[in-house]
Scaffold this motif. Structure first.
Motif, short mmCIF file in Angstrom:
data_model
loop_
_atom_site.label_atom_id
_atom_site.label_comp_id
_atom_site.label_asym_id
_atom_site.label_seq_id
_atom_site.Cartn_x
_atom_site.Cartn_y
_atom_site.Cartn_z
N GLU A 1 50.88 37.67 35.18
CA GLU A 1 52.30 37.45 35.26
C GLU A 1 53.27 37.73 36.31
O GLU A 1 53.91 36.60 36.49
N LYS A 2 52.87 38.68 37.30
CA LYS A 2 53.48 38.74 38.22
C LYS A 2 52.86 37.80 39.85
O LYS A 2 53.27 37.95 40.92
N LEU A 3 51.91 37.12 39.64
CA LEU A 3 51.34 36.23 40.58
C LEU A 3 50.70 37.03 41.21
O LEU A 3 51.15 36.53 42.85
N VAL A 4 50.21 38.05 40.88
CA VAL A 4 49.67 38.80 41.67
C VAL A 4 47.80 38.12 41.82
O VAL A 4 47.06 37.42 41.16
N ARG A 5 48.03 37.65 43.41
CA ARG A 5 46.53 36.24 43.72
C ARG A 5 45.30 36.37 43.56
O ARG A 5 44.41 35.17 43.42
N PHE A 6 45.28 37.81 43.94
CA PHE A 6 43.62 37.80 43.11
C PHE A 6 43.82 38.60 41.28
O PHE A 6 42.34 39.08 40.70
N ALA A 7 44.91 37.88 40.48
CA ALA A 7 44.44 38.27 39.18
C ALA A 7 43.49 37.74 37.77
O ALA A 7 43.42 36.48 38.69
N CYS A 8 42.86 38.01 36.95
CA CYS A 8 41.86 37.47 36.92
C CYS A 8 42.06 37.11 35.07
O CYS A 8 43.10 37.11 34.71
N ILE B 1 44.94 54.73 42.18
CA ILE B 1 45.36 54.87 40.16
C ILE B 1 46.71 54.28 41.11
O ILE B 1 47.19 53.41 39.78
N LYS B 2 47.45 54.89 41.15
CA LYS B 2 48.41 54.60 41.41
C LYS B 2 48.70 52.68 42.23
O LYS B 2 49.77 52.50 41.33
N VAL B 3 48.15 53.16 43.36
CA VAL B 3 48.48 51.79 43.40
C VAL B 3 48.17 50.77 42.53
O VAL B 3 49.01 49.93 43.18
N LEU B 4 47.09 51.04 42.76
CA LEU B 4 45.98 49.66 41.42
C LEU B 4 47.76 49.16 40.71
O LEU B 4 47.87 48.21 40.21
N ASP B 5 48.30 49.91 39.73
CA ASP B 5 49.23 49.89 38.93
C ASP B 5 50.31 49.23 39.96
O ASP B 5 50.92 48.22 38.92
N MET B 6 51.13 50.12 40.72
CA MET B 6 51.82 49.21 41.77
C MET B 6 51.69 47.64 42.19
O MET B 6 52.50 46.59 42.41
N ILE B 7 50.59 47.63 42.04
CA ILE B 7 50.37 45.81 43.16
C ILE B 7 50.35 45.74 41.47
O ILE B 7 50.36 43.94 41.58
N ALA B 8 49.90 46.01 40.23
CA ALA B 8 49.76 44.91 39.22
C ALA B 8 51.17 43.86 38.54
O ALA B 8 51.81 43.50 38.50
N LYS B 9 52.11 45.57 39.06
CA LYS B 9 53.82 45.42 38.94
C LYS B 9 54.62 45.10 40.46
O LYS B 9 55.56 44.94 39.96
N ARG B 10 53.85 44.70 40.86
CA ARG B 10 54.91 44.00 42.55
C ARG B 10 55.08 44.93 42.56
O ARG B 10 56.36 44.18 42.87
N GLU B 11 55.14 46.36 42.72
CA GLU B 11 56.35 47.55 43.48
C GLU B 11 55.70 47.50 44.39
O GLU B 11 55.04 48.40 44.91
N PHE C 1 55.24 49.03 48.32
CA PHE C 1 54.06 48.63 48.93
C PHE C 1 52.37 47.94 47.92
O PHE C 1 52.73 46.56 48.75
N GLY C 2 52.52 48.58 46.72
CA GLY C 2 52.31 46.95 45.97
C GLY C 2 52.06 45.64 45.81
O GLY C 2 50.99 44.76 46.14
N ASP C 3 53.58 45.45 46.45
CA ASP C 3 53.31 43.87 46.45
C ASP C 3 53.21 43.13 47.20
O ASP C 3 53.07 41.81 46.89
N LEU C 4 53.25 43.64 48.59
CA LEU C 4 52.32 43.32 49.46
C LEU C 4 50.60 43.20 49.27
O LEU C 4 50.26 42.01 49.98
N LEU C 5 50.69 44.31 48.80
CA LEU C 5 48.58 44.46 48.76
C LEU C 5 48.22 43.23 47.74
O LEU C 5 47.32 42.86 47.32
N ALA C 6 48.94 43.30 46.85
CA ALA C 6 49.27 41.49 46.11
C ALA C 6 48.72 40.17 46.08
O ALA C 6 48.80 39.28 45.54
N GLU C 7 49.56 40.25 47.70
CA GLU C 7 48.88 39.14 47.95
C GLU C 7 47.51 38.92 48.73
O GLU C 7 47.18 37.51 49.12
#
Ligand code: SF4
Length: 663
Positions: free
Chosen positions: A176-183, A394-404, A406-412
């Protein structure tokens, strides 16, 4: 139509309309199904320079002629589109073909609903899910499902539709948050993981496609087909590899991979993790965490797992999975010895809807970047990631999925992270922007060449050169003779078992094994049955007879092989028309300059001269030119003349880039 349903469904989410398209027999002969049909559509209905999040980007769900039949392991679905995750060394804005292949039971149900393929285009104004109930298509509000994880959302959809036999393919918060490696997930733990198919689904505001059907898959020669399917099931079921895989899941590969020095340990840098056998061994894991086994549709192997953690910090945690790549990329790749914690991470990644390989790569890149001093807490909102730190991961994985944060950057994806921060490009192990899986490219050179030549970016599942592994070639001696020219086969034997690290046989092996795998994808069967450890033999032994009996087509083995070549070339053409050619068929400098740090192949690295030889040898086998472009002769031979003008456009982009970068 036999084997196939003879039609596909086209969905327009913008206007909430659909169209059923009948397909002629000639179409199936040309593309077989599954990956073949998808790749054809993705090439012809996207265009050079297209943004993968353009609503018109076609998102295809394809099944093959054996899917939903009694053929063993016949439950696969290929999902394909222009990928938002992958890119070229020319720039992160240049995209190409992407696809992923998932097990479970969604593909067979799509066929029972009457369709070989579903193509989704457009963008819904609001979150939506589509229910395909035989020929009845409904667009249903998904606002209440937005933000909900894949397992919970699946349960809600099944309850809403009132039938637990319905199959649901869906995205999690990451898509939903367009994480580029969403499955895309189905059946709770079957993941279509790679190249960001879930992100494209999210960009269309499409939460899920639920399918239910009652139509039979017609078989041209039912009695012979049943007889041949039974024989193959028995052969696979009783093979030593299937027996081991049933007991240990794909985790049975852990100790082998580490022992031969190909482990993805520490961001794919060392090749070997000490004592891994006792930490991650398949039986140890099963004894501690296995709740029960599960199998995809019509599969006598049953390598799937359900996890339940009985005691300790994570007591009560349960999830579908994990499989080997998830555990390896979230475990040894981040240098963690906490097997329970890593198992939990695998479950979390599935629930959030992310590719476990790229998610593990995001964590391990960050850890190495901290270690090397490339980044500090200033870059990460105060967060620090050290090797082996499961809690913060585990925290960072959640931040990536929600694009919060630094997670917002890793989501790219790592390439774009390194580009944005201006550091750490040298520690992103990838080809075409897709991070490597758990095999070190300096050691297993068939996989290495396969990563670089793969039509979806670095990946073993396009290539599957397993014959190079010690023991595999020996156990499948006749394959070597069948696959390779006599002179090359002799080299295999003369060099056995150390030929894994020798490059001279690899272009030929690569060229053969990618076609073998392509046929499995096109007919819709799991690759674990074929290849060197699968017990079913080669595609020719396993699937060619079933394909002919199911469809009634009289094509010979060479024609089927040629179809695989057509599919691979149309996927390659997708990259080439954007100018992505020889410059992307390679590895990062690290693997040429930095030797393996430990294990049986300590000191080994790629050799630039040998690599250049292997590239050209592979191109020659493909009848491509010296820069990796498909020649006119080849396009005509494969009956895809329409790509010829696109090759000319791609060559212009490529040569302009060469002039610019060498000026
Ligand atoms: S071998 Fe494993 S992944 Fe393949 S179809 Fe069977 S259960 Fe699914």
């Amino acid at each position: 139509m036999n084997g196939s349903m003879g039609q596909r469904l086209r969905i327009d989410l913008t206007n909430r309309t659909y169209e059923i398209e009948k397909l002629p027999e000639s179409y199936y002969k040309k593309w077989i199904g599954g990956r073949g049909m998808n790749s054809e559509v993705v090439y012809h209905e996207s265009f050079q320079g297209m943004d993968p999040f353009d609503p018109d980007n076609p998102l295809c769900f394809g099944s093959g002629p054996l899917v939903g039949s009694f053929a063993p392991l016949s439950g696969r679905t290929t999902i394909s589109t222009r990928s938002p995750m992958t890119c070229s060394n020319m720039g992160t804005g240049i995209h190409g073909h992407g696809d992923t292949n998932m097990g479970g039971g969604w593909g067979p149900m799509m066929k029972y609903a009457g369709f070989d393929q579903i193509i989704v285009k457009g963008k819904s104004e609001k979150p939506v899910y589509v229910f395909v109930d035989d020929n009845k298509i409904e667009f249903k509000d998904a606002s209440h499902l937005w933000g909900i994880g894949t397992k919970k959302a699946t349960m809600k959809i099944l309850e809403e539709l009132g039938d637990h036999d319905i199959r649901v393919a869906l995205i999690g918060p990451a898509g939903e948050k367009l994480v580029r490696f969403a499955c895309v997930m189905n059946s709770f733990s079957a993941s279509g993981g790679r190249t960001g198919m879930g992100a494209v689904m999210g960009s269309k505001n499409l939460k899920a496609i639920a399918v239910r059907g009652t139509n039979p898959v017609k078989i041209a020669h039912p009695q012979e087909f049943m007889k041949a399917s039974w024989a193959l099931r028995e052969k696979i079921h009783n093979s030593p590899s299937a027996i081991r895989r049933r007991a240990e899941g794909s985790l049975d590969l852990f100790d082998v991979g580490n022992a031969i020095g190909i482990n993805a340990h520490k961001n794919c840098s060392t090749g070997y993790m000490k004592d891994i056998e006792t930490l991650y061994g398949g039986m140890q894991w099963a004894n501690e965490f296995l709740f029960r086994r599960k199998a995809c549709w019509s599969c006598p192997v049953g390598c799937g797992r359900y996890t339940y953690i009985k005691e300790g910090k994570y007591a009560g945690f349960n999830c579908g999975g994990p499989e080997m790549e998830s555990l390896c990329n979230l475990g040894p790749r981040i240098d963690s010895e906490d097997i329970a914690g890593v198992t939990v991470m695998c479950g979390i990644v599935n629930e959030l809807g992310m590719d476990s390989v790229s998610a593990g790569a995001a964590l391990s890149w960050t850890m190495e970047a901290f270690e090397k001093g490339y980044i500090t807490e200033k870059d990460t909102d105060g967060l620090r990631l050290e090797w082996g730190d499961v809690d913060t991961s585990i925290k960072v994985l959640d931040m990536i999925a929600k694009r919060e944060g630094f997670g917002d950057l890793l989501a790219e994806g790592n390439i774009r992270v390194a580009e944005k921060l201006g550091v750490g490009m040298d520690i992103v192990p990838h080809c075409r922007g897709l991070e490597h899986i758990s095999v070190d490219p300096r050691v297993a050179l068939g996989f290495s060449l396969g990563y670089a030549m793969s039509t979806r970016g670095s990946d073993h599942l396009k290539n599957y050169s397993c014959l190079e592994f010690p023991g595999c070639a020996k156990s499948r001696a006749y394959q070597v003779d069948e696959v390779l020219k006599p002179a090359t086969a002799k080299k295999f034997w003369d060099n056995f078992p150390s030929q894994m690290t020798q490059i001279d046989t690899k272009p030929e092996l690569c060229n053969w094994s990618e076609k073998n795998k392509c046929i499995a994808d096109a007919v819709g069967c799991c690759c674990q049955a074929i290849g060197s450890w699968g017990g079913a033999g080669t595609w020719k032994e396993a699937y060619a007879p079933l394909l002919k009996l199911a469809t009634g087509f009289d094509y010979n083995d060479d024609e089927i092989f040629k179809t695989a070549e057509r599919i691979i070339n149309i996927e390659r053409a997708h990259w080439l028309r954007d100018g992505s050619a020889i410059q992307d068929d390679t590895h990062i400098d690290r693997y040429f300059d930095e030797p393996v740090a430990g294990g049986p192949h300590k000191g080994l690295k790629l050799d630039r001269e040998q690599w250049a030889w292997a590239q050209q040898e592979y191109y020659a086998l493909k009848n491509w030119d010296n820069f990796g472009f498909i020649t006119d002769d080849k396009a005509l031979d494969l009956d895809i003349p329409e790509i010829i003008p696109d090759m000319e456009k791609g060559k212009k982009i490529f040569s302009d880039w060469v002039i610019k970068t060498t000026a």
